[in-house]
Scaffold this motif. Structure first.
Motif, PDB file in Angstrom:
ATOM      1  N   ASN A 119     -59.842 -14.620 -21.177  1.00  0.00           N
ATOM      2  CA  ASN A 119     -59.434 -15.985 -21.520  1.00  0.00           C
ATOM      3  C   ASN A 119     -58.244 -16.014 -22.489  1.00  0.00           C
ATOM      4  OD1 ASN A 119     -60.785 -15.078 -23.820  1.00  0.00           O
ATOM      5  ND2 ASN A 119     -61.660 -17.092 -24.273  1.00  0.00           N
ATOM      6  N   SER A 120     -57.615 -14.869 -22.748  1.00  0.00           N
ATOM      7  CA  SER A 120     -56.436 -14.831 -23.611  1.00  0.00           C
ATOM      8  C   SER A 120     -55.184 -15.167 -22.799  1.00  0.00           C
ATOM      9  CB  SER A 120     -56.299 -13.466 -24.285  1.00  0.00           C
ATOM     10  OG  SER A 120     -56.243 -12.434 -23.327  1.00  0.00           O
ATOM     11  N   HIS A 121     -54.079 -15.429 -23.511  1.00  0.00           N
ATOM     12  CA  HIS A 121     -52.830 -15.848 -22.880  1.00  0.00           C
ATOM     13  C   HIS A 121     -51.679 -14.996 -23.388  1.00  0.00           C
ATOM     14  CE1 HIS A 121     -54.324 -19.838 -21.321  1.00  0.00           C
ATOM     15  NE2 HIS A 121     -55.267 -19.569 -22.212  1.00  0.00           N
ATOM     16  N   LEU A 122     -50.696 -14.782 -22.527  1.00  0.00           N
ATOM     17  CA  LEU A 122     -49.433 -14.179 -22.925  1.00  0.00           C
ATOM     18  C   LEU A 122     -48.328 -15.183 -22.644  1.00  0.00           C
ATOM     19  CD1 LEU A 122     -47.461 -11.909 -23.764  1.00  0.00           C
ATOM     20  CD2 LEU A 122     -47.522 -11.123 -21.373  1.00  0.00           C
ATOM     21  N   TRP A 123     -47.588 -15.544 -23.695  1.00  0.00           N
ATOM     22  CA  TRP A 123     -46.431 -16.431 -23.586  1.00  0.00           C
ATOM     23  C   TRP A 123     -45.194 -15.571 -23.784  1.00  0.00           C
ATOM     24  CZ3 TRP A 123     -47.441 -21.403 -22.211  1.00  0.00           C
ATOM     25  CH2 TRP A 123     -48.769 -21.815 -22.344  1.00  0.00           C
ATOM     26  N   ILE A 124     -44.355 -15.473 -22.770  1.00  0.00           N
ATOM     27  CA  ILE A 124     -43.228 -14.544 -22.818  1.00  0.00           C
ATOM     28  C   ILE A 124     -41.998 -15.187 -22.178  1.00  0.00           C
ATOM     29  CG2 ILE A 124     -43.892 -13.389 -20.639  1.00  0.00           C
ATOM     30  CD1 ILE A 124     -43.033 -10.741 -22.106  1.00  0.00           C
ATOM     31  N   ALA A 125     -40.838 -14.959 -22.785  1.00  0.00           N
ATOM     32  CA  ALA A 125     -39.611 -15.565 -22.259  1.00  0.00           C
ATOM     33  C   ALA A 125     -39.180 -14.895 -20.962  1.00  0.00           C
ATOM     34  CB  ALA A 125     -38.497 -15.496 -23.303  1.00  0.00           C
TER      35      ALA A 125
END
Length: 219
Positions: free
Chosen positions: A183-189
């Motif tokens: 349920n974790s997230h990775l926010w990446i450009a």
């Protein structure tokens, strides 16, 4: 882990990433730091759409307005030292957040391609039940994120974890996907294809910490 890839859609973020990569433009340290900060703000905005909200009334000079406002307790943890401008960008939007700082660096004991990630400093509030934003501009092997999360275990269990990065390699992204909760997230450009034999992202942009703050002596 859910991956949110910013440059899958065209936006002004492309300009900031291009300037970070550009060999000539990145010589301006202040501009380099500012571009990381601006991308942190964009990623913070995108992330804000996935948080929990609650309705609150706000009294205006002419009446009362009902708005939905974020209800989560946010802690921003940056990995020193390259994470500091990214931390600032996130804090510009999540200005009520608590703050955590941790050091993680590559140590080459034999002065060759092999290295270990050392964590030596940690200052953090309790993370129990809170929303943790873990910030590091470069997601190369993924070992920094994983080792830092292990070091943070003594601070409590977050309700949700959001990793925030500017540039990542697919190999490192796969590693963190295996190591963090589903349920974790990775926010990446943006995402690059590979690592070189020293574990650096290609084409990447170089050493983000050095480009932000100047070269360092090894020890």
């Amino acid at each position: 882990m859910q991956i949110h890839h910013l440059l899958e859609k065209r936006s002004i973020a492309n300009t900031f990433v291009a300037q970070l990569r550009d060999l000539e433009i990145q010589k301006d340290r202040m501009r380099f730091r500012k571009n990381i900060e601006r991308l942190g703000e964009i990623l913070a905005y995108e992330m804000s759409q996935h948080l929990m909200y609650e309705k609150k009334d706000v009294v205006t000079p002419l009446g009362t307005a009902s708005l939905e406002l974020p209800k989560e307790d946010v802690v921003i943890c940056s990995i020193l030292r390259a994470g500091l401008p990214l931390h600032t960008g996130l804090l510009n939007f999540f200005d009520a957040a608590e703050n955590s700082f941790i050091s993680a660096y590559r140590h080459h004991p034999n002065n060759d391609e092999n290295f270990e990630i050392l964590v030596e400093y940690l200052a953090s509030p309790s993370l129990e039940g809170k929303t943790l934003l873990l910030a590091d501009p470069m997601l190369a092997t993924g070992r920094s994120f994983v080792n830092v999360m292990k070091a943070l275990e003594t601070m409590g269990t977050p309700r949700e974890i959001h990793l925030v990065a500017i540039i990542g390699a697919r190999e490192g992204i796969e590693y963190v996907k295996e190591s963090f909760p589903e349920n974790s997230h990775l926010w990446i450009a943006t995402i690059d294809e590979k690592l070189n034999d020293r574990g650096y992202i290609v084409p990447g942009l170089g050493d983000a910490g050095d480009l932000c703050f100047g070269t360092k002596m090894q020890h």
